[in-house]
Design a protein around this motif. Structure first.
Motif, PDB file in Angstrom:
ATOM      1  N   LEU A 273       0.812  -1.215   0.000  1.00 40.99           N
ATOM      2  CA  LEU A 273       0.000   0.000   0.000  1.00 40.99           C
ATOM      3  C   LEU A 273       0.848   1.270   0.000  1.00 40.99           C
ATOM      4  CD1 LEU A 273      -2.836  -1.052   2.486  1.00 40.99           C
ATOM      5  CD2 LEU A 273      -2.958  -0.891  -0.004  1.00 40.99           C
ATOM      6  N   THR A 274       2.130   1.158   0.354  1.00 37.08           N
ATOM      7  CA  THR A 274       2.976   2.351   0.302  1.00 37.08           C
ATOM      8  C   THR A 274       3.167   2.838  -1.135  1.00 37.08           C
ATOM      9  OG1 THR A 274       5.017   1.026   0.178  1.00 37.08           O
ATOM     10  CG2 THR A 274       4.251   1.690   2.373  1.00 37.08           C
ATOM     11  N   ILE A 275       2.843   2.008  -2.119  1.00 38.88           N
ATOM     12  CA  ILE A 275       2.880   2.476  -3.508  1.00 38.88           C
ATOM     13  C   ILE A 275       1.993   3.707  -3.659  1.00 38.88           C
ATOM     14  CG2 ILE A 275       2.326   1.859  -5.895  1.00 38.88           C
ATOM     15  CD1 ILE A 275       2.952  -1.043  -5.162  1.00 38.88           C
ATOM     16  N   PHE A 276       0.885   3.713  -2.899  1.00 45.45           N
ATOM     17  CA  PHE A 276      -0.039   4.854  -2.905  1.00 45.45           C
ATOM     18  C   PHE A 276      -0.082   5.451  -1.503  1.00 45.45           C
ATOM     19  CE2 PHE A 276      -1.607   1.651  -5.957  1.00 45.45           C
ATOM     20  CZ  PHE A 276      -1.314   2.334  -7.119  1.00 45.45           C
ATOM     21  N   ARG A 277       1.106   5.842  -1.042  1.00 44.94           N
ATOM     22  CA  ARG A 277       1.232   6.303   0.339  1.00 44.94           C
ATOM     23  C   ARG A 277       0.399   7.547   0.612  1.00 44.94           C
ATOM     24  NH1 ARG A 277       7.229   9.113   0.585  1.00 44.94           N
ATOM     25  NH2 ARG A 277       6.843  10.731  -0.990  1.00 44.94           N
ATOM     26  N   SER A 278       0.264   8.441  -0.383  1.00 44.83           N
ATOM     27  CA  SER A 278      -0.530   9.662  -0.199  1.00 44.83           C
ATOM     28  C   SER A 278      -2.002   9.339  -0.420  1.00 44.83           C
ATOM     29  CB  SER A 278      -0.047  10.753  -1.165  1.00 44.83           C
ATOM     30  OG  SER A 278       1.287  11.092  -0.916  1.00 44.83           O
ATOM     31  N   SER A 279      -2.509   8.498   0.460  1.00 43.98           N
ATOM     32  CA  SER A 279      -3.887   8.009   0.291  1.00 43.98           C
ATOM     33  C   SER A 279      -4.909   9.129   0.403  1.00 43.98           C
ATOM     34  CB  SER A 279      -4.186   6.927   1.336  1.00 43.98           C
ATOM     35  OG  SER A 279      -4.104   7.467   2.653  1.00 43.98           O
ATOM     36  N   GLY A 280      -4.542  10.233   1.069  1.00 45.47           N
ATOM     37  CA  GLY A 280      -5.487  11.331   1.247  1.00 45.47           C
ATOM     38  C   GLY A 280      -6.014  11.892  -0.053  1.00 45.47           C
ATOM     39  N   ARG A 281      -5.288  11.679  -1.168  1.00 51.27           N
ATOM     40  CA  ARG A 281      -5.735  12.195  -2.460  1.00 51.27           C
ATOM     41  C   ARG A 281      -6.962  11.448  -2.994  1.00 51.27           C
ATOM     42  NH1 ARG A 281       0.360  11.971  -5.096  1.00 51.27           N
ATOM     43  NH2 ARG A 281       1.286  13.630  -3.824  1.00 51.27           N
ATOM     44  N   MET A 282      -7.208  10.259  -2.520  1.00 50.82           N
ATOM     45  CA  MET A 282      -8.261   9.431  -3.096  1.00 50.82           C
ATOM     46  C   MET A 282      -9.671   9.949  -2.797  1.00 50.82           C
ATOM     47  SD  MET A 282      -6.613   7.230  -4.790  1.00 50.82           S
ATOM     48  CE  MET A 282      -4.960   6.547  -4.908  1.00 50.82           C
ATOM     49  N   PHE A 283      -9.772  10.999  -2.022  1.00 50.73           N
ATOM     50  CA  PHE A 283     -11.075  11.614  -1.757  1.00 50.73           C
ATOM     51  C   PHE A 283     -11.554  12.451  -2.938  1.00 50.73           C
ATOM     52  CE2 PHE A 283     -13.673  15.162  -0.202  1.00 50.73           C
ATOM     53  CZ  PHE A 283     -14.630  14.507   0.559  1.00 50.73           C
ATOM     54  N   TRP A 284     -10.685  12.810  -3.845  1.00 48.53           N
ATOM     55  CA  TRP A 284     -11.026  13.788  -4.886  1.00 48.53           C
ATOM     56  C   TRP A 284     -12.275  13.417  -5.676  1.00 48.53           C
ATOM     57  CZ3 TRP A 284      -5.342  14.353  -7.019  1.00 48.53           C
ATOM     58  CH2 TRP A 284      -4.567  14.975  -6.044  1.00 48.53           C
ATOM     59  N   PRO A 285     -12.456  12.178  -6.166  1.00 51.25           N
ATOM     60  CA  PRO A 285     -13.680  11.892  -6.932  1.00 51.25           C
ATOM     61  C   PRO A 285     -14.952  12.149  -6.129  1.00 51.25           C
ATOM     62  CG  PRO A 285     -12.053  10.167  -7.298  1.00 51.25           C
ATOM     63  CD  PRO A 285     -11.522  11.017  -6.187  1.00 51.25           C
ATOM     64  N   LEU A 286     -14.941  11.802  -4.850  1.00 50.21           N
ATOM     65  CA  LEU A 286     -16.129  12.058  -4.029  1.00 50.21           C
ATOM     66  C   LEU A 286     -16.367  13.558  -3.901  1.00 50.21           C
ATOM     67  CD1 LEU A 286     -18.455  11.145  -2.272  1.00 50.21           C
ATOM     68  CD2 LEU A 286     -16.873  10.996  -0.329  1.00 50.21           C
ATOM     69  N   GLY A 287     -15.312  14.337  -3.787  1.00 48.65           N
ATOM     70  CA  GLY A 287     -15.478  15.786  -3.688  1.00 48.65           C
ATOM     71  C   GLY A 287     -16.207  16.356  -4.886  1.00 48.65           C
ATOM     72  N   TYR A 288     -15.866  15.880  -6.090  1.00 43.59           N
ATOM     73  CA  TYR A 288     -16.561  16.362  -7.291  1.00 43.59           C
ATOM     74  C   TYR A 288     -17.983  15.823  -7.369  1.00 43.59           C
ATOM     75  CZ  TYR A 288     -12.194  18.317  -8.946  1.00 43.59           C
ATOM     76  OH  TYR A 288     -11.050  19.069  -9.068  1.00 43.59           O
ATOM     77  N   LEU A 289     -18.168  14.581  -6.968  1.00 41.92           N
ATOM     78  CA  LEU A 289     -19.515  14.010  -7.011  1.00 41.92           C
ATOM     79  C   LEU A 289     -20.449  14.759  -6.072  1.00 41.92           C
ATOM     80  CD1 LEU A 289     -20.450  11.680  -8.795  1.00 41.92           C
ATOM     81  CD2 LEU A 289     -20.422  10.210  -6.778  1.00 41.92           C
ATOM     82  N   ILE A 290     -19.933  15.227  -4.955  1.00 42.25           N
ATOM     83  CA  ILE A 290     -20.744  16.011  -4.019  1.00 42.25           C
ATOM     84  C   ILE A 290     -21.267  17.275  -4.703  1.00 42.25           C
ATOM     85  CG2 ILE A 290     -20.597  17.470  -1.958  1.00 42.25           C
ATOM     86  CD1 ILE A 290     -18.759  15.329  -0.737  1.00 42.25           C
ATOM     87  N   VAL A 291     -20.407  17.940  -5.480  1.00 45.53           N
ATOM     88  CA  VAL A 291     -20.823  19.170  -6.171  1.00 45.53           C
ATOM     89  C   VAL A 291     -22.006  18.890  -7.090  1.00 45.53           C
ATOM     90  CG1 VAL A 291     -20.136  20.917  -7.859  1.00 45.53           C
ATOM     91  CG2 VAL A 291     -18.536  20.220  -6.054  1.00 45.53           C
ATOM     92  N   PHE A 292     -21.883  17.867  -7.932  1.00 42.78           N
ATOM     93  CA  PHE A 292     -22.934  17.587  -8.913  1.00 42.78           C
ATOM     94  C   PHE A 292     -24.191  17.031  -8.250  1.00 42.78           C
ATOM     95  CE2 PHE A 292     -19.050  17.484 -11.458  1.00 42.78           C
ATOM     96  CZ  PHE A 292     -19.396  18.415 -12.421  1.00 42.78           C
ATOM     97  N   ALA A 293     -24.014  16.230  -7.211  1.00 45.01           N
ATOM     98  CA  ALA A 293     -25.181  15.692  -6.509  1.00 45.01           C
ATOM     99  C   ALA A 293     -25.989  16.815  -5.865  1.00 45.01           C
ATOM    100  CB  ALA A 293     -24.741  14.681  -5.453  1.00 45.01           C
ATOM    101  N   LEU A 294     -25.301  17.774  -5.257  1.00 44.66           N
ATOM    102  CA  LEU A 294     -26.009  18.877  -4.610  1.00 44.66           C
ATOM    103  C   LEU A 294     -26.761  19.731  -5.627  1.00 44.66           C
ATOM    104  CD1 LEU A 294     -23.324  19.992  -2.003  1.00 44.66           C
ATOM    105  CD2 LEU A 294     -25.509  18.889  -1.508  1.00 44.66           C
TER     106      LEU A 294
END
Length: 578
Positions: free
Chosen positions: A379-400
């Motif tokens: 999993l350290t291959i993707f150590r900056s896991s915090g970035r994986m929230f980005w798709p949900l952030g955009y989906l929130i915009v369109f859903a709202l």
């Protein structure tokens, strides 16, 4: 919103998991079948000028690129452009010497680096393409936002509001001055658009996957996950037959593999790194403004969690409040149907992964999931896991915005959306001002601490620049690498996104042996630290130079006659002993 019967057949309504019934006036549009493409392009251009200014579009303006990761990406491009074509094509041997390296491993945007290398002989020596890349990101960010809104049957005004929310998305803006290739958030929006689009051409997903493979690995993971959700949704709805499925899978896999190979990603023996669970998203991530703190106060978090700052903005908070106040549960039903459920599950899964196995709330460590060490290493291959929230952030915009258009009539919905957008822009103004490339960041050279005339005198007499100790992102890498690239001397003083662990270990062993027996590279000029200098000192010959200079220690085998001829005298290094 709901689709009027005169604009949509019952069959089309079923495909969208929406009943064929009249929609409210909130989404009525006289030209629903044509997305607002031209206004979207203008929004992208204007937003870029507001945020970054025109200075980055000067290809010889490089001063704004002289720090931190921006320097790594830019140096990676210059070294790649300087080197002859290799095998694989993305190989960049001048940037790292014995350390395996490529244009992909320095995150130098192979999508631009390859075509610009073809014409490098006609470009200025210190040409930079990052300003054009960021302009393209703003334009495509806005364009794909409008195309998504069109698929959701939002009105043109609301579609343009959606575009504005996306080009002023904090997670997107935060990448402009840090990891510039990761500003390609438009690839996430393109994937969401392809997910919603029906029918999808066979070439569409493979083309997007190949393109994002030439941009950045983290974006590839997110787009790949959204592709998986799209395949599941289409299989669930029986839109895909076996031959088409096999063909799309094959083309997608081939496109990814060929591009990653060409970019030189496979030149390292392992993509493993360190820090999974450190560069995560805190549970406070979506409400923590951090860099953008202006109206909403910041939230103290643990070290390294800046990667997981996924602030959604005060305008989004406002939309959430209005939508919840006017919510009718029936409007949430489409999210649980085959058309959208896989998309929801994929972005939710990515968001959960962003938290890592060590979950924190503010500075409080809540719990840690016990995972096998072997799995954590992977999993350290993707150590900056915090970035994986980005798709949900955009989906929130369109859903709202979609829910707002269903629950309010056109004028109130548009007024609420515009007010929320105004709050969003006001809330982000501190960060937006800081991102502008002004006169203090405009110039045709970099600032450097290596100002002694000794460097210029020595450079023509050496073939390489080296650093001791051998490290990835050593303390003196930037100064030495800038000196090396401006004198066209290959160097191992580098900073790479990933480094071959075997090559690094071997290089360290060679360096350690040299500091034991004096087998230094006589054609190299070294920048060393005090500990290494203390080991070198007993091995010095009469013509060797070991002297503190410009904040580091210069070691130049055979360099004394060169400096004497230039009339330059340096104070020799003196080891400080306890």
């Amino acid at each position: 919103g709901w689709i009027a019967k005169d604009r949509m057949s019952a069959t089309e309504a079923v495909e969208l998991d929406q009943p064929a019934r009249p929609r409210p006036a909130a989404t009525a549009s006289p030209a629903l079948d044509t997305p607002a493409i031209v206004p979207a392009l203008l929004i992208g251009v204007i937003a870029f000028i507001i945020v970054r200014g025109l200075a980055p579009l000067d290809p010889t303006n490089i001063l704004w690129l002289d720090q931190r990761d921006r320097a790594m990406h830019t140096l990676g491009w210059w070294w790649f452009a300087m080197a002859p074509w290799g095998w694989p094509p993305g190989a960049s041997p001048l940037n790292g010497l014995e350390l395996a390296n490529s244009v992909g491993l320095s995150d130098s945007l192979p999508l631009f680096a390859f075509p610009f290398k073809l014409i490098a002989a006609w470009l200025p020596e210190r040409f930079q393409y990052w300003g054009y890349w960021e302009l393209l990101c703003f334009i495509l960010q806005s364009l794909f936002a409008v195309l998504i809104a069109h698929q959701l049957r939002l009105s043109r005004p609301l579609a343009l509001v959606a575009a504005m929310f996306c080009v002023f998305q904090p997670t997107f803006l935060m990448r402009l001055d840090v990891h510039m290739a990761l500003a390609g958030h438009w690839t996430i929006l393109a994937a969401i658009w392809l997910y919603l689009r029906r029918p999808t051409p066979l070439w569409a997903w493979p083309l997007l996957l190949a393109t994002v493979s030439a941009i950045h690995g983290y974006l590839l993971v997110m787009v790949f996950a959204l592709w998986g959700g799209s395949l599941l949704a289409r299989l669930w709805q029986r839109e895909l037959r076996l031959p088409r499925t096999v063909a799309e899978l094959g083309l997608g896999a081939i496109g990814i593999a060929v591009v990653l190979w060409a970019a030189g990603i496979f030149m390292v023996g392992s993509m493993q790194s360190y820090g999974f669970g450190l560069f995560r998203m805190n549970l406070m991530g979506p409400i923590n403004p951090a860099f953008f703190q202006f109206i909403v106060p910041g939230v103290p978090v643990n070290a390294f969690e800046w990667e997981g700052v996924n602030y959604v903005g005060l305008g989004i908070f406002t939309l959430i409040a209005v939508v919840l106040f006017t919510l009718r549960p029936a409007n949430l039903a489409p999210l649980l149907r085959p058309r959208l459920l896989p998309l929801v599950l994929v972005v939710a899964g990515l968001a959960l992964f962003s938290l890592s196995h060590r979950v924190a709330l503010g500075r409080i460590e809540l719990f840690e999931l016990p995972l096998p060490k072997e799995l954590v290493d992977v999993l350290t291959i993707f150590r900056s896991s915090g970035r994986m929230f980005w798709p949900l952030g955009y989906l929130i915009v369109f859903a709202l915005l979609a829910l707002l258009s269903r629950q309010l009539r056109s004028t109130p919905a548009l007024i609420v959306a515009c007010l929320a957008l105004a709050l969003q822009l006001g809330d982000l103004q501190r960060g937006i001002r800081a991102l502008n490339i002004g006169p203090d960041r405009t110039g045709t050279t970099w600032r450097t601490t290596l100002t002694s005339p000794a460097w210029e005198a020595l450079a023509p007499h050496y073939q390489r620049v080296r650093a001791l100790p051998v490290e990835n992102e050593g303390w003196n890498w930037r100064e030495l690498s800038w000196f090396a690239v401006t004198h066209k001397l290959p160097t191992d003083a580098v900073y790479l996104g990933r480094m071959d662990p075997t090559a690094l270990r071997t290089a360290r062993e060679v360096a350690d042996a040299a500091m034991r027996d004096g087998s230094f590279d006589r054609d190299a000029i070294y920048g060393v630290d005090s500990r290494s200098a203390a080991r070198i000192q007993p091995l010095l010959g009469p013509d060797d130079v070991l002297a503190p200079i410009d904040g580091l220690i210069l070691f130049a085998p055979g360099g004394k006659p060169i400096l004497d001829a230039a009339g330059i005298t340096l104070s020799p290094f003196v080891a400080i002993r306890p």
